[in-house]
Structure formats: C-alpha cells, structure tokens
Design a protein around this motif. Structure first.
Motif, PDB file in Angstrom:
ATOM      1  N   ASN A 242      20.760   3.912   2.927  1.00  0.00           N
ATOM      2  CA  ASN A 242      20.535   5.192   3.609  1.00  0.00           C
ATOM      3  C   ASN A 242      19.033   5.460   3.608  1.00  0.00           C
ATOM      4  N   GLU A 243      18.615   6.609   4.086  1.00  0.00           N
ATOM      5  CA  GLU A 243      17.180   6.882   4.195  1.00  0.00           C
ATOM      6  C   GLU A 243      16.475   6.808   2.847  1.00  0.00           C
ATOM      7  N   GLU A 244      17.116   7.345   1.819  1.00  0.00           N
ATOM      8  CA  GLU A 244      16.499   7.333   0.487  1.00  0.00           C
ATOM      9  C   GLU A 244      16.393   5.907  -0.051  1.00  0.00           C
ATOM     10  N   GLY A 245      17.471   5.144   0.084  1.00  0.00           N
ATOM     11  CA  GLY A 245      17.465   3.770  -0.407  1.00  0.00           C
ATOM     12  C   GLY A 245      16.440   2.915   0.317  1.00  0.00           C
ATOM     13  N   ILE A 246      16.354   3.072   1.622  1.00  0.00           N
ATOM     14  CA  ILE A 246      15.392   2.305   2.416  1.00  0.00           C
ATOM     15  C   ILE A 246      13.968   2.663   2.030  1.00  0.00           C
ATOM     16  N   SER A 247      13.721   3.945   1.801  1.00  0.00           N
ATOM     17  CA  SER A 247      12.388   4.382   1.389  1.00  0.00           C
ATOM     18  C   SER A 247      11.994   3.759   0.053  1.00  0.00           C
ATOM     19  N   ASN A 248      12.962   3.670  -0.875  1.00  0.00           N
ATOM     20  CA  ASN A 248      12.696   3.064  -2.183  1.00  0.00           C
ATOM     21  C   ASN A 248      12.337   1.585  -2.047  1.00  0.00           C
ATOM     22  N   ILE A 249      13.068   0.883  -1.190  1.00  0.00           N
ATOM     23  CA  ILE A 249      12.819  -0.551  -0.993  1.00  0.00           C
ATOM     24  C   ILE A 249      11.451  -0.768  -0.342  1.00  0.00           C
ATOM     25  N   ALA A 250      11.172  -0.003   0.701  1.00  0.00           N
ATOM     26  CA  ALA A 250       9.919  -0.175   1.439  1.00  0.00           C
ATOM     27  C   ALA A 250       8.702   0.143   0.573  1.00  0.00           C
ATOM     28  N   SER A 251       8.863   1.090  -0.341  1.00  0.00           N
ATOM     29  CA  SER A 251       7.723   1.480  -1.185  1.00  0.00           C
ATOM     30  C   SER A 251       7.283   0.357  -2.120  1.00  0.00           C
ATOM     31  N   LEU A 252       8.150  -0.650  -2.290  1.00  0.00           N
ATOM     32  CA  LEU A 252       7.813  -1.771  -3.165  1.00  0.00           C
ATOM     33  C   LEU A 252       7.038  -2.864  -2.428  1.00  0.00           C
ATOM     34  N   ALA A 253       6.958  -2.759  -1.109  1.00  0.00           N
ATOM     35  CA  ALA A 253       6.363  -3.833  -0.307  1.00  0.00           C
ATOM     36  C   ALA A 253       4.913  -4.104  -0.693  1.00  0.00           C
ATOM     37  N   TRP A 254       4.176  -3.075  -1.109  1.00  0.00           N
ATOM     38  CA  TRP A 254       2.760  -3.275  -1.424  1.00  0.00           C
ATOM     39  C   TRP A 254       2.572  -4.239  -2.598  1.00  0.00           C
ATOM     40  N   LYS A 255       3.598  -4.385  -3.456  1.00  0.00           N
ATOM     41  CA  LYS A 255       3.512  -5.323  -4.568  1.00  0.00           C
ATOM     42  C   LYS A 255       3.753  -6.765  -4.137  1.00  0.00           C
ATOM     43  N   GLU A 256       4.349  -6.929  -2.974  1.00  0.00           N
ATOM     44  CA  GLU A 256       4.686  -8.265  -2.494  1.00  0.00           C
ATOM     45  C   GLU A 256       3.522  -8.934  -1.766  1.00  0.00           C
ATOM     46  N   VAL A 257       2.721  -8.158  -1.074  1.00  0.00           N
ATOM     47  CA  VAL A 257       1.724  -8.717  -0.162  1.00  0.00           C
ATOM     48  C   VAL A 257       0.369  -8.878  -0.849  1.00  0.00           C
ATOM     49  N   ALA A 258      -0.439  -9.784  -0.324  1.00  0.00           N
ATOM     50  CA  ALA A 258      -1.789 -10.021  -0.847  1.00  0.00           C
ATOM     51  C   ALA A 258      -2.739 -10.200   0.327  1.00  0.00           C
ATOM     52  N   PRO A 259      -2.935  -9.154   1.126  1.00  0.00           N
ATOM     53  CA  PRO A 259      -3.727  -9.288   2.353  1.00  0.00           C
ATOM     54  C   PRO A 259      -5.224  -9.333   2.081  1.00  0.00           C
ATOM     55  N   ILE A 260      -5.957  -9.747   3.122  1.00  0.00           N
ATOM     56  CA  ILE A 260      -7.412  -9.709   3.086  1.00  0.00           C
ATOM     57  C   ILE A 260      -7.896  -8.699   4.124  1.00  0.00           C
ATOM     58  N   SER A 261      -9.141  -8.321   4.018  1.00  0.00           N
ATOM     59  CA  SER A 261      -9.778  -7.510   5.059  1.00  0.00           C
ATOM     60  C   SER A 261     -10.477  -8.451   6.037  1.00  0.00           C
ATOM     61  N   ASP A 262     -10.325  -8.182   7.324  1.00  0.00           N
ATOM     62  CA  ASP A 262     -11.030  -8.951   8.338  1.00  0.00           C
ATOM     63  C   ASP A 262     -11.368  -8.032   9.502  1.00  0.00           C
ATOM     64  N   VAL A 263     -11.767  -8.606  10.628  1.00  0.00           N
ATOM     65  CA  VAL A 263     -12.208  -7.795  11.759  1.00  0.00           C
ATOM     66  C   VAL A 263     -11.062  -6.991  12.366  1.00  0.00           C
ATOM     67  N   ARG A 264      -9.830  -7.370  12.092  1.00  0.00           N
ATOM     68  CA  ARG A 264      -8.691  -6.680  12.693  1.00  0.00           C
ATOM     69  C   ARG A 264      -8.170  -5.537  11.841  1.00  0.00           C
ATOM     70  N   ALA A 268      -6.254  -2.683   2.597  1.00  0.00           N
ATOM     71  CA  ALA A 268      -5.503  -1.465   2.271  1.00  0.00           C
ATOM     72  C   ALA A 268      -4.605  -1.038   3.428  1.00  0.00           C
ATOM     73  N   TYR A 269      -5.134  -1.147   4.644  1.00  0.00           N
ATOM     74  CA  TYR A 269      -4.344  -0.779   5.822  1.00  0.00           C
ATOM     75  C   TYR A 269      -3.148  -1.707   5.977  1.00  0.00           C
ATOM     76  N   ARG A 270      -3.347  -2.995   5.744  1.00  0.00           N
ATOM     77  CA  ARG A 270      -2.255  -3.957   5.845  1.00  0.00           C
ATOM     78  C   ARG A 270      -1.168  -3.656   4.802  1.00  0.00           C
ATOM     79  N   ARG A 271      -1.573  -3.282   3.602  1.00  0.00           N
ATOM     80  CA  ARG A 271      -0.581  -2.924   2.576  1.00  0.00           C
ATOM     81  C   ARG A 271       0.249  -1.722   3.033  1.00  0.00           C
ATOM     82  N   ASP A 272      -0.413  -0.703   3.518  1.00  0.00           N
ATOM     83  CA  ASP A 272       0.297   0.498   3.978  1.00  0.00           C
ATOM     84  C   ASP A 272       1.241   0.167   5.138  1.00  0.00           C
ATOM     85  N   MET A 273       0.768  -0.665   6.055  1.00  0.00           N
ATOM     86  CA  MET A 273       1.586  -0.995   7.220  1.00  0.00           C
ATOM     87  C   MET A 273       2.745  -1.923   6.864  1.00  0.00           C
TER      88      MET A 273
END
Length: 292
Positions: A242-264, A268-273
C-alpha cells in the motif's frame, strides 16, 4: 572530430565473422545498428583498426520461446521488442524499457546486442534484463559459453566478453501469470535522452490483495554497472504494498545506489531520484494490479 574513412568488412555468415574475430590481431569492433558507434567516433573514441558490420546477419535477429526461456537475437531492434506479442505477454518490463530508448529512428536501428556490448550503466534495456534473469550467450570458433547477466559487466564500457567472441543470443525468464513489471526513467528531456536514473521492477503477486510473493529491482546510471536493489527486494514481501509500505521500501533506495556527480546530475540528486522513481514505479504497478 568528424568521422573519416574507416576499414570495414561485412561478413555474410556468423562463421565468417567468428573466424575474422579469431584471426585478426589488431583491435576489432562489431557494428550493428551504429547508434552508439557513430557518436563515439565523432567524439574521437572507438577508432579500431577494423569494423565488422554484422547488420546483415539476419539469423541473429529473432524472438522466440524455447524450453529454457525466451530467446532474443542480438540484432533484434528495440522496435522489434516493442512490437513483439510474445514479449508483451511474458516480458512486459523489457517492452516498457525498449519503448524508452531514444526516438523512433534510434529504436528502429539500435539493437539489444549493441546495448549490451556498449555496457553503459545507463543502458535502458539492461535493468529490465537484470530482473528477467537474462543469460548472455557468447560464441567463438572454440564454442559457446553462457554468462548470467550479473556476471557479464565488470565496469563502465567493460564486459567479460573476449576479443574473439560475439553475443549470439540473450535468454530471459518468461514472467509468470501473476508477475507484472515496469520500467521508469528520468532523463533531461523526453526523447533521445541518456538516463540520469532508471529502474526496472518485476513483482510476483500472491493474489491476496497487495501482498507480494517476491520481486526484483534493478537500478541503472547509479553505479559503475547496473545493480540489483537487494535490500529493497527483501522488504517487498514483509509488508503490503500500500502507500505506506511502498514509501518504506523506496526510502531504502539511497542505501543501495552509489552514484557519481557528472555533467548530467549530482550524486545527491541521483540518490533522491532513485527513491522517487522506485516509489512511482511501485505505485503504478499496484494500480495496474488492482485494475486487473
């Protein structure tokens, strides 16, 4: 830098192509749709001694179902995948990803084998292939070997493919009747844009409301290669989507990714997105499941 004269051979058979790859000692690159190659050459990159034009090898353009899964030829275009009734029925996440590749002209020319061979972490079809447990078949004069897609990429633009090998088949797992998938992409503009972040999701629903029996999530353009979001995947079955469960799952995504900053975009923006795209994708999937 403009593209000047290049040396090119157009083999008439796959056997002839493999023989050239085996015998030619200097750098060789395969040319299929050419949508990446022309751009890279103009930028001063990808200047091999020889190009092998394999576009005419029609035997490498197919989509069919066999006992071990759905087989897709490396010269299958993105348009072929979008229009395939088999993929629409049993690999909808790959169809959604193929629809997001560039504009119509790019989809008509670009191939799934080219997307894999380029090995860009922003490649749109690659996350979808991750959640469909794709296996990459590599052929050479010495035989065939099959590599799970999670072992195929070793870094940006780098794979385990040997110089003497070419991709001859991609095998994916067909989705089950209770399985639904989606691909979400964020780019700087609507068409012909390289992904800032993308995500593919495939869920197996239990048939009991919004309860998930299992799922896979893969992010692109947030690490040196496409990655599976395994922490998020674990949470899929621990709560209703449901909305609450999905929000909980999505909030963990920032721990999964390891983005870099580039011209695009910045890291930090990539983590949020990553969080935003995962949440949007899960909400859309649940709406589709509810409407079934």
């Amino acid at each position: 830098m403009m593209v000047s004269e290049i040396d090119m051979i157009s083999p008439e058979t796959m056997e002839e192509c493999l023989q050239i790859l085996n015998e030619y000692e200097q750098e060789v690159r395969l040319l299929a749709g050419g949508t990446d190659a022309v751009v890279r050459m103009k930028e001063g990159h990808w200047r091999p001694k020889l190009w092998l034009n394999i576009k005419g090898l029609r035997d490498l353009r197919f989509i069919c179902e066999e006992k071990d899964g759905i087989h897709i030829g490396p010269l299958t275009t993105h348009t072929d995948m979008v229009q395939s009734s088999l993929l629409q029925e049993k690999a909808d996440v790959l169809v959604h990803a193929a629809k997001e590749v560039g504009a119509t002209q790019i989809r008509n020319m670009g191939t799934i084998g080219g997307n894999l061979g380029t090995a860009s972490p922003a490649g749109d079809t690659i996350p979808a292939l991750f959640v469909l447990d794709a296996v990459i078949e590599l052929s050479s004069v010495n035989g065939i070997r099959r590599i799970p897609i999670e072992e195929f990429f070793v870094g940006p633009g780098k794979t385990v493919q040997h110089k003497s090998e070419m991709i001859t088949n991609i095998i994916i797992r067909p989705q089950e009747e209770n399985e639904i998938g989606i691909f979400e992409k964020l780019g700087p503009r609507k068409a012909q844009a390289i992904s800032i972040v993308n995500v593919a999701i495939s869920l197996k629903m239990s048939g009991d409301g919004w309860q998930c029996a299992g799922g896979k999530i893969a992010f692109g353009s947030v690490a040196p290669t496409v990655i599976r979001a395994r922490k998020c995947e674990v949470l899929l079955t621990l709560q209703e989507l449901n909305e609450e469960g999905i929000s909980n799952i999505a909030s963990l995504a920032w721990k999964e990714v390891a983005p870099i900053s580039d011209v695009r975009a910045s890291a930090a923006y990539r983590r949020d997105m990553s969080t935003a795209l995962l949440e949007r994708g899960l909400l859309r999937l649940m709406k589709r499941w509810e409407d079934r």
